[in-house]
Design an enzyme around this catalytic site. Structure first.
Site, short mmCIF file in Angstrom:
data_model
loop_
_atom_site.label_atom_id
_atom_site.label_comp_id
_atom_site.label_asym_id
_atom_site.label_seq_id
_atom_site.Cartn_x
_atom_site.Cartn_y
_atom_site.Cartn_z
N SER A 1 -6.44 -2.56 8.06
CA SER A 1 -5.08 -3.09 7.84
C SER A 1 -4.34 -2.97 9.15
O SER A 1 -4.77 -2.24 10.06
CB SER A 1 -4.39 -2.24 6.76
OG SER A 1 -3.00 -2.45 6.75
N TYR B 1 -2.34 6.06 2.63
CA TYR B 1 -2.91 4.76 3.01
C TYR B 1 -3.11 4.69 4.53
O TYR B 1 -4.18 4.31 5.02
CB TYR B 1 -1.96 3.66 2.53
CG TYR B 1 -2.47 2.25 2.68
CD1 TYR B 1 -3.21 1.65 1.68
CD2 TYR B 1 -2.19 1.50 3.82
CE1 TYR B 1 -3.66 0.34 1.80
CE2 TYR B 1 -2.63 0.20 3.96
CZ TYR B 1 -3.37 -0.38 2.94
OH TYR B 1 -3.82 -1.67 3.08
#
Ligand code: NAD
Length: 265
Positions: A147, A160
């Protein structure tokens, strides 16, 4: 919601006939697009997710493609099962993920543990399960769906961001170890992708702030993106397919941002 402005045309001539691929999180937005793209290129794809219904729907969608799709319902927190399911695969796409947005002092430790297990430890075990076959044949492709949060942090996303930064390190290490065996390992780093998860976030924030959805998108989610639109799952799948093709054989240990210029800041 801003309409899609891009309809990616698949890279012509990508032939993955005879290859076996495994995609985790296959029932989700990006995972499903990866399964369909790799199967369209002729690969036999093992689609893994804990969502049995989503896998059934995917199998229905995949019927007319050049390759075959085989579904496996599996919760990746079962790490031994994760390692076993990866045996015999030529291409591994580590994609499954989950998110919780909460300040650190309120972040439940058990959720932190689950996020790290699914998004970092399971990829390690999947790679571990896949490598003997890849090394044995002298060819393999590992693509880790990281990401922009593998390269940049955002507040309230501790688990995350930590997991994605860890995945970056795992991917680079796999690249170094795999080089002499014909195995490449890379990350793909999307910004915000048009998936149900993100669309729900937009709708919720619009309701909470009394803003139109377009404003939430531009002012909140896409604040740091130079390109003010969501990325399509098919665009991520196209980057994954590119990294599996012969033209990408010298690309390893890298991270490919599809972030609309976010990391140019
Ligand atoms: P999604 O929620 O649509 O899909 C994730 C899938 O992972 C789901 O089908 C879910 O069932 C599966 N999954 C979660 N936990 C699992 C477990 N324990 N065992 C098995 N399967 C499990 O999300 P998505 O947006 O398609 O995200 C896919 C990947 O892309 C994730 O790694 C995510 O971090 C990454 N990503 C997403 C975006 C975005 O904007 N959507 C941006 C950058 C990176």
């Amino acid at each position: 919601m801003t309409a899609p402005t891009t309809h990616p045309t698949p890279v012509a001539g990508l032939d993955l006939g005879g290859r076996t691929a495994l995609v985790t999180g296959a029932a989700g937005g990006i995972g499903r697009a990866c399964v369909l793209r790799l199967a369209a290129a002729g690969a036999k794809v093992r689609a893994v997710d804990r969502d049995a219904e989503g896998l059934d729907a995917l199998a229905g969608q995949a019927q007319d493609l050049a390759g075959a799709v085989e579904t496996r319902t599996l919760d990746l927190t079962d790490l031994d099962a994760a390692e076993q399911v990866a045996a015999g695969t030529d291409i591994l796409v580590n994609n499954a993920g989950l998110q919780l947005v909460r300040p650190i002092e309120e972040f439940p430790p058990d959720v932190f543990h689950t996020v790290l297990t699914v998004m970092l430890e399971a990829p390690f075990r999947l790679i571990r399960g896949a490598l003997p076959h890849m090394y044995g044949q002298g060819w393999g492709r590992i693509v880790n769906i990281s990401s922009v949060h593998g390269l940049r942090a955002s507040a309230y996303k501790s688990a995350y961001v930590a997991a994605k930064h860890g995945l970056e390190g795992l991917s680079k290490t796999a690249a170094l170890e795999g080089a002499e065996h014909g195995v490449t390992s890379n990350c793909v780093n999307p910004g915000y992708v048009r998936t149900p998860l993100v669309e729900r976030q937009i709708a919720d924030q619009a309701a909470a702030h009394g803003l139109p959805e377009e404003r939430v998108l531009v002012d909140v989610l896409l604040r740091d993106s130079a390109l003010k639109r969501l990325l399509e799952p098919e665009e991520v799948a196209e980057a994954v397919a590119y990294l599996c093709g012969p033209q990408a054989s010298f690309i390893t240990g890298t991270s490919l941002p599809l972030d609309g210029g976010w990391t140019a800041h």
